[in-house]
Design a protein around this motif. Structure first.
Motif, mmCIF file in Angstrom:
data_model
loop_
_atom_site.group_PDB
_atom_site.id
_atom_site.type_symbol
_atom_site.label_atom_id
_atom_site.label_comp_id
_atom_site.label_asym_id
_atom_site.label_seq_id
_atom_site.Cartn_x
_atom_site.Cartn_y
_atom_site.Cartn_z
ATOM 1 N N GLY B 149 0.662 -1.121 0.212
ATOM 2 C CA GLY B 149 -0.182 -0.352 -0.051
ATOM 3 C C GLY B 149 0.852 1.262 -0.262
ATOM 4 O O GLY B 149 0.235 2.305 0.056
ATOM 5 N N HIS B 150 2.291 1.180 0.270
ATOM 6 C CA HIS B 150 3.358 2.368 -0.097
ATOM 7 C C HIS B 150 2.532 3.457 -1.247
ATOM 8 O O HIS B 150 2.729 2.275 -2.580
ATOM 9 C CB HIS B 150 4.660 1.864 0.400
ATOM 10 C CG HIS B 150 5.227 3.138 -0.001
ATOM 11 N ND1 HIS B 150 5.837 3.750 -0.668
ATOM 12 C CD2 HIS B 150 5.843 3.774 2.123
ATOM 13 C CE1 HIS B 150 6.022 4.726 -0.121
ATOM 14 N NE2 HIS B 150 6.801 4.767 1.436
ATOM 15 N N PRO B 151 2.807 3.942 -1.558
ATOM 16 C CA PRO B 151 2.579 5.088 -2.601
ATOM 17 C C PRO B 151 3.258 4.915 -3.593
ATOM 18 O O PRO B 151 3.860 4.784 -5.033
ATOM 19 C CB PRO B 151 2.450 6.264 -2.388
ATOM 20 C CG PRO B 151 2.777 5.925 -0.991
ATOM 21 C CD PRO B 151 2.798 5.453 -0.118
ATOM 22 N N ASP B 154 3.394 1.991 -7.191
ATOM 23 C CA ASP B 154 3.472 2.558 -7.989
ATOM 24 C C ASP B 154 4.332 2.858 -8.590
ATOM 25 O O ASP B 154 4.273 2.920 -10.197
ATOM 26 C CB ASP B 154 1.849 3.852 -7.300
ATOM 27 C CG ASP B 154 1.020 3.715 -7.419
ATOM 28 O OD1 ASP B 154 1.163 2.685 -7.054
ATOM 29 O OD2 ASP B 154 0.237 4.398 -6.617
ATOM 30 N N MET B 155 5.510 3.725 -8.529
ATOM 31 C CA MET B 155 6.657 4.237 -9.055
ATOM 32 C C MET B 155 6.737 2.897 -10.095
ATOM 33 O O MET B 155 8.038 2.733 -10.974
ATOM 34 C CB MET B 155 7.630 4.365 -8.930
ATOM 35 C CG MET B 155 7.389 5.570 -7.467
ATOM 36 S SD MET B 155 8.544 5.913 -6.564
ATOM 37 C CE MET B 155 9.836 6.981 -7.912
ATOM 38 N N ARG B 198 6.511 -3.561 -15.518
ATOM 39 C CA ARG B 198 5.730 -3.812 -16.946
ATOM 40 C C ARG B 198 4.966 -2.430 -17.222
ATOM 41 O O ARG B 198 4.706 -1.955 -17.252
ATOM 42 C CB ARG B 198 4.328 -3.469 -15.847
ATOM 43 C CG ARG B 198 3.804 -4.894 -15.166
ATOM 44 C CD ARG B 198 2.270 -5.681 -14.740
ATOM 45 N NE ARG B 198 1.408 -4.629 -15.371
ATOM 46 C CZ ARG B 198 0.728 -5.632 -16.068
ATOM 47 N NH1 ARG B 198 1.600 -7.158 -16.378
ATOM 48 N NH2 ARG B 198 -0.853 -4.925 -16.946
#
Lengths: 799, 345
Positions: B149-151, B154-155, B198
């Motif tokens: 859940g750490h933002p 997303d990196m 990805r």
């Protein structure tokens, strides 16, 4: 984040720095400026024009002939926009003007009519089409009626601006607002930050008299503020507001939506405006959705909700997905007269999950996900009330409707100056540290030589002493950090034997003429198990990007062969590649059994010395020689056993063996496979390199150089074609006794001089005694035993 | 008889002069000096002479014989040299024809870059550590201060295999594993390897690429040590006159975090295409190991500190060799690969 410097100047003095210089300072102290964009694009000679008359071009349906007052004169301009009309104030590029894309405006004749300039759309002024208000997206832009005819468009409408594009790292959510950037710039330049002054007239009626609020999910929504503004007139926003939004990358809609977006950009606080009458209940209830509950969002998509999605309801049905997107049923429209402004604190995890579930990423959700400033929720609501009263003629009802259980206290971080200096390897003075913290507007006290810092809630990223070390260092300047080397005792360093031997193996392959290739580990279902040495299940990704890259490979050869075909298809007929890399087999535990393999694929000519008449195509034995050298180099005894594998030639395939264990395979591609891959004769090899490299190698002790001569005897044997040379070699070695030092095949004949089904193989036998010179008698004795053994297995001497 | 002798001598000398090759000269030798030759005959015939004339005559014959022999040998040297010269002449080859090809392969440009970096850090006392490409979420993220859940997750959009197993998105899990294995002891490692994200493959993105990271943990490791180490690296890798600068950045596993630029090796800092007119080229990310990362691996972050850095060999190879498309590294076009044959030393 796009930061308009003109807008930024509302809050902080930028000391008239040239934009590029300001950008460089921001970059060097912590936030990377990815681009510095000049909104004027060097445009000149663009003025406000008044369309006095507008008639259809007699020769062209889609063109209009306009008489446009451009201040000094009336100019005839031909315009092709569908929305041109007499009485409009428009943007005119005069002859001699330059537009973005290096377009020069000249006098022209269009179907026989003169045109002295061009009436412009916003796109022609370099504004992205997706940012142009919908009403003007397909035509020219119409300026407000009070725009002064003949005045300069670039300066009057804020296009003489520069935008800094910030590449924000996830920790700097504080800089996702103009105020946040103002604090950053203020810290860099030692300037104060001016917050917007908020004042407006309140009506005597209270917001609470029109709206009730229930928050049923205080953990996901600890703070909710609603303000009610009535008698508003929904219309286009003033030019300055539209320009600022477009500069920030937001498309203007109407004054209500624009105000919420403006404050989103200004405070970093997402706001939402509901049409009060459309709520139809005078109530806002925040709760988790019911499983399967439906909402149609502003993008006209119907969405199914789950129990963990937070929704805003009118007490009954959802009117917005909290923090993500509003509902169509409560959208502000041209006929809206009363709005409810929502300013709330939604927990980041809840918004992240919801936005992920619905594939909805908005300016609002991305700010909630990273955490908004608890102390800006209420001011943002007040700011919205102010701007709606100023720009939409709204009447703000007194007070707000509030639910507030949010902790808004500042975090205290304690750190000693010694800690800071020892982490950095510097000697920054205590006063300098205090100065930096003051510039950051961190309330700091010095208590017993320690810095006791009260961190503003906008800086959620400052939590531990190391975070303070970074703040001090970045504003003191990383250039000031000296360059030293670790003072700890030196360690030897080096490669492990495995790693060193891997390099040896690679060098050998390259010395043998092979180029090192690197291919992808992810492959297709079809290729995953082709040429695999072991039979195990394949491993599939949960969410592959394509079927071609969905499974982890179990052999290097399929991709290596693809690379060979890639080359031969480009008329490079001779290709010799090798690769070392992992294959992925199902293991005993949850991690896979990753084995490092070595693979080779060769096609075409091995030796091409055409003018001397030497040409040698690759074949099984060229490759076998390379594998044998590899074994010698790594000090392991590799042997070869006839084998079978799908897609390899059944008569030209061998397993590579080490101590009776199968560690690899080599052979010629099956003709069918060759054809399928559009290849000529191609030989391949793959072996488990890890097994080879993990073996401990014996110490190397030299064998004395022979002091006595050796003697050799050649024997040419007639054998049945099915008898393998290796079998005969074993017979010879077993019979030769200790004097027989070496056996080597030196000739093979299978031509038509041989009897049907027979072949001739010639061996050279070397006899040697390290202790003395051999006598003829000794050699004859040993050789006779060999000959007897050969006769026993049916090998005849060739006459 | 004396006249006969002089006659013979004259004849012999003429024949010697006339002989045009070694064989003819040998024939002359046999004809005049051989056992059946006229000079031998003369000597044999001396028996018929009066005894008092014999010594004089004998001496005379010997003089003639010696002279003929000397002449003959002199001539022989000349003719032999001529013969050799002729042979050499006839054996002359066209040395501009190509040599017999010796097939030599070479390593992949990424291997070349990785090994150069490895060797540089090995010389500074680092060990090379490696780890699995299919990794646990714990080592790839959680142990590196990236909880679920750490933002910052997303990196790095990742390829998951199960909820807890994925293709590693960086080589940092090797650091986490090494720290765990070292049980609180100092570390100096460099970790090269393949990583996966990805991304759609295009000229600047590849779903598979390589990384090389370094980690140093010890007593009193300071940010200045990081700067000094990176400076040595930049000079060795890109040239002695390279300067470095650090810019603040963010990585969840380091605090403070920096990005390192080097002064442009093409223009030296005056601005060109390679550095996009800035004079600086971004090379790597680095920072001081975050105390959470140290503590998770069982280190006392009060006692031991460390720094870490990481870079992409693709980017370095692209910069160094001017490669414009990352896909070249994975297409294996031999016209590309074979260009990385020669040394740059």
């Amino acid at each position: 984040m796009l930061v308009s410097i003109n807008w930024l100047k509302d809050y902080v003095n930028t000391q008239q720095l040239p934009p590029a210089e300001l950008g460089e300072k921001i970059t060097r102290s912590g936030i990377e400026v990815d681009a510095v964009i000049d909104r004027s694009h060097g445009m000149t000679n663009i003025v406000v024009g008044y369309v006095e008359s507008c008639v259809k071009h007699p020769e062209a349906d889609k063109l209009s002939i306009c008489q446009v007052n451009v201040g000094e004169e009336i100019a005839q301009i031909i315009c092709g926009a569908p929305n041109i009309a007499a009485g409009q104030k428009v943007i005119v590029a005069r002859p001699g003007a330059t537009l973005p894309g290096d377009i020069k405006i000249k006098k022209a004749k269009l179907r026989g009519e003169e045109s002295h300039g061009m009436i412009c759309s916003l796109q022609e002024l370099g504004i992205e089409g997706k940012l142009v208000p919908k009403a003007y997206a397909e035509g020219i832009y119409v300026l407000p009626e009070d725009a002064e005819t003949g005045s300069d468009v670039i300066t009057n409408f804020d296009l003489d601006d520069t935008v800094l594009e910030l590449g924000l790292t996830p920790n700097r959510a504080d800089a996702m607002s103009m105020l946040g950037v103002a604090y950053e710039v203020g810290a860099i330049l030692s300037e104060e930050v001016q917050l917007p002054e908020i004042s407006y007239k309140e009506a005597s009626d209270t917001a609470a008299s029109m709206l009730t609020l229930n928050v049923d999910a205080p953990e996901a929504n600890p703070l909710y503020v609603a303000k009610v503004v009535r008698n508003i007139k929904v219309q286009e926003s003033p030019m300055w507001l539209q320009q600022r939004l477009m500069a920030a990358g937001v498309r203007p809609h109407n004054n209500v939506v624009d105000v919420t977006n403006y404050i989103l950009m200004e405070y970093g606080q997402p706001l939402h405006a509901f049409d009060y009458d459309a709520l139809d209940s005078g109530n806002i209830t925040v709760r988790h959705a019911k499983e399967g509950e439906m909402i149609t969002t502003l993008d006209d998509a119907e969405r199914k909700l789950s129990g963990h999605h937070l929704v805003i309801t009118n007490g009954e049905k959802p009117v917005a997905i909290a923090g993500v997107m509003g509902g169509a049923n409560s959208e502000v429209s041209d006929s809206t007269t009363t709005v409810v402004i929502e300013s709330a604190y939604f927990a980041s995890g809840s918004v992240r999950q919801t936005s992920k579930d619905h594939g909805l990423r908005s300016d609002a959700s991305s700010r909630y996900e990273k955490g908004v400033d608890p102390n800006r929720v209420i001011p943002a609501a007040e700011r919205a009330a102010q701007l709606l009263s100023e720009l939409a003629g709204g009447e703000v009802l007194a007070g707000s409707v509030v639910f507030d259980e949010l902790n808004k206290e500042e975090r205290i971080v304690k750190v000693s100056p010694d800690f800071i200096n020892s982490r950095l390897g510097m000697k920054i003075a205590f006063e300098d540290m205090l100065d930096i913290l003051n510039r950051l507007k961190f309330n700091t006290a010095a208590v017993n030589g320690q810095l006791v810092i009260s961190v503003p809630t906008r800086r959620q990223d400052i939590q531990i002493p190391e975070d303070v070390v970074e703040e001090i260092a970045r504003l003191y300047g990383y250039d000031e950090i000296p360059a030293t080397l670790p003072e700890a005792e030196t360690t030897p360093g080096g490669l492990t034997p495995y790693q060193a031997k891997r390099r040896i193996a690679r060098n050998l392959m390259e010395g043998a003429g092979l180029l090192q290739a690197t291919t992808y580990s992810l492959t297709s279902e079809k290729s995953a198990k082709q040429f695999a040495l072991e039979e195990t299940e394949t491993t599939r990704l949960l969410m592959p990007m394509s079927e071609e890259r969905s499974i982890l490979r179990q052999s290097l050869l399929p991709h290596l062969l693809e690379s060979v075909t890639y080359n031969t298809a480009r008329r490079m007929d001779s290709v010799a590649l090798y690769e070392t890399g992992s294959v992925f087999l199902k293991g005993d535990d949850e991690l896979l059994n990753e084995q490092e393999h070595l693979a080779v694929a060769m096609t075409g000519l091995w030796l091409d010395n055409s003018w001397q008449g030497e040409k040698k195509p690759v074949d099984f034995f060229v490759l076998k020689g390379i594998v044998e050298s590899l074994g010698n180099k790594l000090g392991v005894q590799l042997t070869f056993e006839r084998g079978q594998m799908d897609d390899l030639h059944p008569g030209r395939t061998a397993f590579i063996m080490l101590d009776g264990q199968r560690i690899g395979v080599m052979g010629q591609l099956h003709p069918t496979e060759q054809k399928a891959r559009d290849l000529k004769t191609t030989v391949v090899m793959e072996l488990n390199l890890a097994t080879l490299l993990n073996l401990e190698t014996e110490a190397l002790v030299y064998t004395p150089v022979p002091r006595y001569p050796s003697m050799s005897r050649d024997v040419a044997l007639v054998l049945s074609k099915i008898v393998e040379a290796g079998t005969i070699e074993t017979v010879i070695r077993n019979a030769g006794g200790k004097l027989l030092k070496d056996v080597r095949v030196f000739d093979l004949y299978e031509g038509d001089k041989m009897e049907e089904g027979k072949k001739s193989v010639a061996f050279s036998l070397t006899y040697f005694d390290p202790e003395k010179t051999l006598t003829d008698e000794e050699v004859i004795n040993a050789h006779e035993k060999v000959m007897a053994a050969l006769t026993e297995v049916g090998a005849e001497l060739r006459s | 008889m004396e006249a006969q002798l002089q006659e013979l001598k004259t004849q012999a000398l003429e024949k010697i002069a006339e002989a045009s090759n070694v064989k003819e000269l040998n024939d002359v030798r046999v004809a005049y000096l051989g056992k059946k030759g006229p000079i031998t005959d003369l000597l044999k015939g001396m028996g018929k002479l009066p005894a008092e004339e014999r010594p004089k005559m004998g001496a005379l014959v010997n003089v003639v014989r010696e002279e003929v022999t000397t002449q003959l040998e002199g001539r022989m040297v000349i003719l032999e040299e001529e013969a050799i010269n002729q042979k050499l002449q006839s054996e002359t080859i066209d040395i501009t024809l190509p040599g017999r090809p010796v097939k030599t392969g070479n390593s992949h440009p990424l291997t070349r870059v990785v090994e150069e970096i490895e060797d540089l850090f090995i010389s500074m006392g680092y060990e090379v550590a490696e780890g699995p490409e299919v990794e646990k979420d714990y080592y790839n993220f959680e142990a590196l201060n990236l909880p679920k859940g750490h933002p910052a997750r997303d990196m790095q959009d990742s390829f998951y295999i199960t909820e807890d197993i994925l293709l590693r998105t960086h080589t940092s899990p090797v650091q986490a594993r090494t720290m765990e294995a070292k049980g609180g002891e100092p570390i100096k490692i460099i970790c090269p390897g393949k990583v996966y994200r990805r991304d759609s493959d295009d000229a600047t993105h590849s779903h598979q690429f390589t990384q090389i990271e370094g980690l140093v943990i010890g007593e009193d490791i300071r940010m200045s040590d990081l700067k000094g180490t990176l400076s040595v690296f930049a000079k060795k890798m890109f040239g002695d006159d390279r300067e470095i600068r650090l810019r603040p950045s963010f990585f969840p596993f380091t605090e403070p975090s920096v990005e390192m630029d080097i002064s442009c090796f093409k223009c030296g800092g005056s601005g060109c295409n390679v550095c996009k007119k800035t004079g600086w080229i971004e090379i790597l990310g680095a920072g001081m190991v975050h105390p959470n990362v140290l503590e998770m691996a069982g280190y006392d972050s009060k006692r031991l500190t460390g720094f870490a850095f990481g870079m992409g060999p693709e980017r370095i190879a692209m910069l160094k060799y001017g490669v414009e498309d990352i896909r070249h590294f994975y297409t294996n076009d031999v016209r590309f690969l074979s260009q990385f044959q020669r040394t740059e030393l």
